[in-house]
Scaffold this active site. Structure first.
Site, short mmCIF file in Angstrom:
data_model
loop_
_atom_site.label_atom_id
_atom_site.label_comp_id
_atom_site.label_asym_id
_atom_site.label_seq_id
_atom_site.Cartn_x
_atom_site.Cartn_y
_atom_site.Cartn_z
N GLY A 1 8.02 46.83 -5.09
CA GLY A 1 7.58 46.13 -6.29
C GLY A 1 6.09 46.38 -6.44
O GLY A 1 5.58 47.44 -6.06
N PRO A 2 5.34 45.41 -6.98
CA PRO A 2 3.91 45.62 -7.18
C PRO A 2 3.12 45.57 -5.88
O PRO A 2 3.05 44.53 -5.22
CB PRO A 2 3.52 44.46 -8.11
CG PRO A 2 4.54 43.41 -7.87
CD PRO A 2 5.81 44.10 -7.49
N ARG B 1 3.48 69.98 -7.61
CA ARG B 1 4.19 70.45 -8.80
C ARG B 1 4.43 71.95 -8.74
O ARG B 1 5.26 72.49 -9.45
CB ARG B 1 3.37 70.15 -10.06
CG ARG B 1 3.31 68.71 -10.40
CD ARG B 1 2.43 68.47 -11.60
NE ARG B 1 1.02 68.48 -11.23
CZ ARG B 1 0.04 67.99 -12.00
NH1 ARG B 1 0.35 67.48 -13.17
NH2 ARG B 1 -1.20 68.01 -11.61
N SER C 1 3.73 63.45 -25.17
CA SER C 1 3.84 64.88 -25.46
C SER C 1 4.72 65.52 -24.38
O SER C 1 4.91 64.94 -23.30
CB SER C 1 2.45 65.51 -25.43
OG SER C 1 1.97 65.55 -24.10
N LYS D 1 12.12 58.93 -10.78
CA LYS D 1 12.45 58.14 -9.58
C LYS D 1 13.96 58.03 -9.42
O LYS D 1 14.47 58.02 -8.30
CB LYS D 1 11.80 56.76 -9.65
CG LYS D 1 10.27 56.77 -9.66
CD LYS D 1 9.68 57.08 -8.31
CE LYS D 1 8.18 56.78 -8.25
NZ LYS D 1 7.58 57.12 -6.95
N PHE E 1 1.90 56.54 -15.78
CA PHE E 1 1.00 55.78 -16.65
C PHE E 1 1.87 55.06 -17.66
O PHE E 1 2.99 55.50 -17.95
CB PHE E 1 -0.02 56.69 -17.34
CG PHE E 1 0.59 57.89 -18.03
CD1 PHE E 1 1.16 57.77 -19.28
CD2 PHE E 1 0.62 59.13 -17.39
CE1 PHE E 1 1.74 58.87 -19.91
CE2 PHE E 1 1.20 60.23 -18.01
CZ PHE E 1 1.76 60.10 -19.27
N GLY F 1 -3.72 60.64 1.13
CA GLY F 1 -5.15 60.35 1.18
C GLY F 1 -5.54 59.03 0.52
O GLY F 1 -6.66 58.55 0.71
N THR F 2 -4.64 58.47 -0.25
CA THR F 2 -4.98 57.25 -1.00
C THR F 2 -3.78 56.29 -1.04
O THR F 2 -2.65 56.67 -0.70
CB THR F 2 -5.34 57.58 -2.47
OG1 THR F 2 -4.25 58.33 -3.04
CG2 THR F 2 -6.62 58.39 -2.58
N TYR G 1 12.87 50.27 -10.78
CA TYR G 1 13.36 50.71 -12.09
C TYR G 1 14.02 52.09 -12.02
O TYR G 1 14.39 52.64 -13.05
CB TYR G 1 12.28 50.58 -13.18
CG TYR G 1 10.99 51.35 -12.99
CD1 TYR G 1 10.96 52.73 -13.02
CD2 TYR G 1 9.79 50.66 -12.82
CE1 TYR G 1 9.77 53.44 -12.88
CE2 TYR G 1 8.59 51.36 -12.68
CZ TYR G 1 8.60 52.75 -12.71
OH TYR G 1 7.41 53.44 -12.58
C1 HXC Z 1 -0.20 59.30 -22.87
C2 HXC Z 1 -0.99 60.77 -21.27
C3 HXC Z 1 -1.62 59.72 -20.57
C4 HXC Z 1 -1.48 58.39 -21.10
C5 HXC Z 1 -2.01 61.58 -19.51
N1 HXC Z 1 -1.27 61.89 -20.58
N2 HXC Z 1 -2.24 60.25 -19.47
N3 HXC Z 1 -0.29 60.56 -22.40
N4 HXC Z 1 -0.75 58.24 -22.23
N5 HXC Z 1 -2.04 57.35 -20.51
C6 HXC Z 1 -0.86 63.23 -20.99
C7 HXC Z 1 -2.06 64.10 -21.31
O1 HXC Z 1 -2.54 63.85 -22.63
C8 HXC Z 1 -1.49 65.50 -21.16
O2 HXC Z 1 -0.71 65.89 -22.26
C9 HXC Z 1 -0.51 65.32 -20.01
O3 HXC Z 1 -0.22 63.91 -19.91
C10 HXC Z 1 -1.10 65.76 -18.68
O4 HXC Z 1 -2.29 65.03 -18.49
P1 HXC Z 1 -3.46 65.55 -17.56
O5 HXC Z 1 -4.49 64.48 -17.44
O6 HXC Z 1 -3.88 66.91 -17.98
O7 HXC Z 1 -2.67 65.77 -16.19
P2 HXC Z 1 -3.12 65.60 -14.72
O8 HXC Z 1 -4.61 65.66 -14.58
O9 HXC Z 1 -2.32 66.55 -13.94
O10 HXC Z 1 -2.71 64.09 -14.36
C11 HXC Z 1 -1.39 63.73 -14.08
C12 HXC Z 1 -1.09 62.28 -14.47
C13 HXC Z 1 -2.17 61.33 -13.93
C14 HXC Z 1 0.30 61.93 -14.01
C15 HXC Z 1 -1.15 62.23 -16.02
O11 HXC Z 1 -1.89 60.02 -14.34
C16 HXC Z 1 -2.26 61.38 -12.43
O12 HXC Z 1 -2.89 62.30 -11.89
N6 HXC Z 1 -1.69 60.43 -11.69
C17 HXC Z 1 -1.70 60.42 -10.23
C18 HXC Z 1 -1.88 59.05 -9.64
C19 HXC Z 1 -0.88 58.04 -10.17
O13 HXC Z 1 -0.42 58.13 -11.29
N7 HXC Z 1 -0.58 57.02 -9.38
C20 HXC Z 1 0.33 55.98 -9.82
C21 HXC Z 1 1.64 56.16 -9.25
S1 HXC Z 1 2.50 54.61 -9.27
P3 HXC Z 1 -1.30 66.79 -23.50
O14 HXC Z 1 -0.08 67.08 -24.32
O15 HXC Z 1 -2.28 65.91 -24.20
O16 HXC Z 1 -1.91 67.99 -22.89
C22 HXC Z 1 4.14 54.89 -9.44
C23 HXC Z 1 5.12 53.74 -9.32
C24 HXC Z 1 4.60 52.46 -9.84
O17 HXC Z 1 4.56 55.95 -9.64
C25 HXC Z 1 5.45 51.23 -9.73
C26 HXC Z 1 4.64 50.07 -10.23
C27 HXC Z 1 5.16 48.71 -10.05
#
Ligand code: HXC
Length: 279
Positions: free
Chosen positions: A190-191, A69, A106, A163, A98, A18-19, A148
């Protein structure tokens, strides 16, 4: 760059379709004649994407909410997909990531990323694979990984672990299932800027500029370029490619790897001249 009917007759499931990158790949698949099924966590996002992709391409898009998941949700989704017709391709695109200092992570943070990327891709691939094997269907799996996966990377450790696992899944099953008509390949982008990834991974404009500056091509990737590669790898015409990972990063990871790569910017024309043999 392709025949308009390159993917005609194929029904392809894209996770996270979707995105972002998944949506861009889906748009190209539709324009090449494929039918699409997209899944993701947020139903309204999927509904909007399906509507606008259909409008843009005239193709057919089905959607269903699924948190990959959860193995039970994946099984429900696949049961529904199969009820509505055969599937010919799967794109493991959904990801979670992230940047963080690893000592602050955690257990739930680790699980969130591994759950989506590693477990989700495994549930999807195994769920589709067992159905394809049972029906003797030829099919193709494409997983979106990163460079990576093999170098590792600071600040995105759970993503790197996950990955790398998806790459191992790809190479392992390519051998185990290849002889039964199922091929598996991966793309290491890459980016490629997307809203979801960039807000979590590139939170400052200086970082975005640095991504471009360190790339040998001095730019980020275009979604169309990635969608072209994803189409090439999904097509039957490239059916002998199996167990491969194709990098599309402008040379980014090699730039970081080559021992002498950094010296270009530190050597003046006079420095180079001094080093040339005297005639
Ligand atoms: C530290 C973090 C955090 C951060 C979340 N957490 N973000 N810890 N730094 N920035 C912790 C939270 O505190 C929590 O732990 C646990 O992770 C789960 O977080 P939630 O927000 O409850 O989970 P959820 O809503 O399911 O979100 C999942 C997610 C989120 C992975 C954390 O980022 C997400 O939904 N992402 C989807 C989209 C995405 O990430 N796209 C990018 C993909 S790019 P605690 O212990 O506090 O409960 C990619 C390749 C990139 O993969 C290559 C680039 C060049």
């Amino acid at each position: 760059m392709f025949r308009n009917d390159l993917l005609a007759g194929k029904r392809i499931l894209i996770t996270g379709g979707g995105t972002g990158i998944g949506r861009s790949i889906g748009r190209r698949y539709l324009s090449l004649g494929a039918e699409l099924v997209i899944c993701g966590r947020r139903e309204p996002v999927l509904a909007e994407a399906a509507e606008s992709l259909q409008h843009e391409t005239g193709g057919k898009v089905a959607f269903k909410a699924c948190d990959i998941r959860e193995a039970a949700q994946v099984e429900d989704l696949l049961g529904w997909v199969w009820q509505n017709g055969p599937l010919h391709g799967l794109v493991n695109n959904a990801a979670g990531n992230f940047i963080a200092q690893s000592e602050t992570l955690s257990p739930r943070a680790v699980d969130a990323v591994l759950g989506i990327v590693l477990h989700g891709s495994a549930y999807m691939t195994l769920g589709c694979g067992k159905r394809w094997l049972a029906e003797g269907r030829h099919a193709s799996v494409l997983s979106i990984i990163t460079t990576y996966a093999w170098t590792g990377s600071a600040y995105v450790v759970p993503s790197a672990m996950a990955k790398a696992g998806v790459l191992a899944l790809t190479r392992s099953l390519a051998v185990e299932w290849g002889g039964r008509g199922i091929r598996l390949n991966a793309i290491a982008p890459g980016p490629f800027p997307t809203e979801g990834a960039w807000e979590r991974l590139v939170p400052k404009p200086e970082l975005a500029a640095a991504f471009e500056a360190k790339n040998p091509l001095h730019r980020a990737g275009h979604h169309d370029e990635l969608a072209n590669l994803a189409s090439f790898l999904m097509a039957d015409e490239t059916g002998y490619i199996n167990g491969e990972v194709v990098t599309i990063d402008g040379g980014e990871w090699l730039q970081g790897a080559g021992q002498f790569n950094f010296i270009g910017g530190m050597m003046s024309p006079a420095d180079w001249q001094k080093l040339r043999p005297k005639k």
